[in-house]
Design a protein around this motif. Sequence first.
Motif: not given
Lengths: 320, 448
Positions: B349, B370, B374
Amino acid sequence: MIKVTIDDIEIEVEPGTSILNAARQAGGEIVPPAMCYYSKLPGTGGKCRTCLVEVAAGSTADPRPMPKLVASCSTNVMDGMIVKNKTSERVHENRGGVVEFLLINHPLDCPVCDQAGECHLQDLGYEHGSAETRYEEERRTFEPIDIGDTIKLHMNRCILCYRCVEVAKQLTDKRVHGVLSRGEHSEISTYIENAVESDFSGNMIDVCPVGALTDRTFRFKSRVWFLKPMEAERNCDKCAGKSVVWMFGKEIYRVTGRKDQYGEIETIDNKTAWICNECRFEKKDASDWNIIGPRSINRHSVISQGKYKTNMTRRIKKLD
Amino acid sequence: MKNRKLLLENVHIPGIETFDIYRKNGGYRSVEKALKSMTPDEVVEEVKKSGLRGRGGAGFPTGLKWSFLAKPEGVPRYLVCNADESEPGTFKDRYLMEKIPHLLVEGMITSSFALGANTSYIYIRGEFMYILHILEKAIAEAYANGFLGKNILGTGYDLDLVVAPGGGAYICGEETALLESLEGKRGNPRMKPPFPAVKGLWGCPTVVNNVESIAAVVPIVNDGGDAYAQTGLGKSTGTKLISAGGNLVRPGVYEIEMGITVEEFIYGDDYCRGIANGKKLKACVPGGSSVPILPHYLVTKTLAGEDRLMTYESLADGGFASGSMLGSGGFIAFDEDQCIVRNTWNFARFYAHESCGQCSPCREGTGWMEKVLNRLEHGQGNLRDITLLEEINKKIEGNTICPLGDAAAWPVAAAIRHFRDEFEWHVKEREVSQTRNYGLITQPSVEA
């Protein structure tokens, strides 16, 4: 003159030439694709990474291979350098990767995009892309905005090549146009959406490799492959007045600069033949122009893989 | 091993941030010595002899970097200090500048003299605004005492030192992006070549060095390059500031002599004193977020079973398959309760947020990683995603303009390499993975 070998073809070039330009001098299949480099705009290049090539030997003096793939647009040739483009498996694989990256956030709205048929990303996707996407996430989106009366910006389609930024910097006098934010969220914008007002701002449309910047006076009027491109000229006090007019019957649908096989504006009389906004947006009557004759479109576009080129020539011939 | 301190020896003296106290404790001796009794080339020679390696992360020999500096007639040269320390886990430069600012100022003067620069810059991260004030105060004191400005110490050498704050972008720690930012432009890395040593700030030859590297020039000039080279071990000479963080009993900034064992650093009484709350060590990132993570069985021993040492070579032993890097010295320890997937997502991130967006693999690839991480962390991934992450990694690594792409790819690649079981567990036991952590991994009997 120094010697460089690209895909087993030996070329002699001036010192200080980039690998990409050396390949262009030889022409043909060995030329790497370039989405951001634009030879007429100094400072472009190095960003899109589609022109990556493998250097199998650095030079005669230091024949070690370069460990990483290099951007051919911004790496100069050395005497005795051996470059692999088409013949390198690594290049093929990584170029496919770059194309995948360029497409993950691209809307693939070709059916409603004005650039379709002359889009470099379409060509690149056709040559190096895969049929399916592995991207399952939501795409990054922006609202389309008008930059001035004549230019439309579809940020969704943009691949951030920075060519238009260089046009704004080098051809227009007051730059209000650039890149905001960073990373994935980077966007081309005019400062607080100021209209781009300059006599040469329309060239942003010509340099845009995708459909991010389109001509508002032409949008949705026709698909490019239904139009016949004709070389034309007029006396203009702002520019050279040498352009291509895109006609349907006796009507001019749009005016663009004269582009070469790499999609770059041609050099005429030692000057890049950028056209001014008056020629581009306002002179849409056949009587405004001295129409010289059909313009051959030498592109390996998706559309021309089928019958685009042959049909076009036939139709142009019929008109003669 | 006896722990010698070369940079932070006087850091605990009250008032060391003021000129008078710093001077009383032997400060600015290197300036006097260099300017009065040495030629610039002799200073460069001492730095070469010292074997000092760049402390910003890459570990490139500083003396060699200095000797690459082009010296065309009539063109100014610049020294720029990179104080844009923003790597997650690294906070050594901040400590040094905050506690003992005159050490950096002294190093800047001596180094500028060696390079023939008459204007030098300290480019400092925007978030360190309070340190900017500390440095400016120190610089003002140096001017007042004749160590900066025209005709320093009557030797005829002129130097102006300027502190310039950035806007807080991680990418501006990349040397060419830093120069762009310093010139007032958008902080996009430049295409290389030309390197800054030939065409840097405002098109002039420039050297960019880390804060710690410049500070290390002070003991090198004071005691000589050979003496400096005798501290440390092998090619990892001198001392290194390590900023230890994570689940440690005593985290903080330590100056270590290179060559102590990692085991001593984590568990030793002089250093971190072990893992907090009586937990066990699960993994360790030895050099800031961009270096590969090591699982507990590779932290204190190399794959060959030798003791792992705090040196450039030993930490990199085994390459990326079973080693890591010393990097910038941002030492992060994870205890058994930490989730590697979550941590990897957190790093990803950061890189997605900090990518400048100039070149396609990094701009699109970091954001993609990312998003996939996630999903994995939140129990919405599938096994295909793990392979996909590896593929994205390979396509970013080495294909970008600057090393940020590599820095984003390495930690993800290493986490999957060593903790694949834990990633798969997040897919196979979706619900359980949301309520508890995987815990310690067992040491594989056969290394893949």
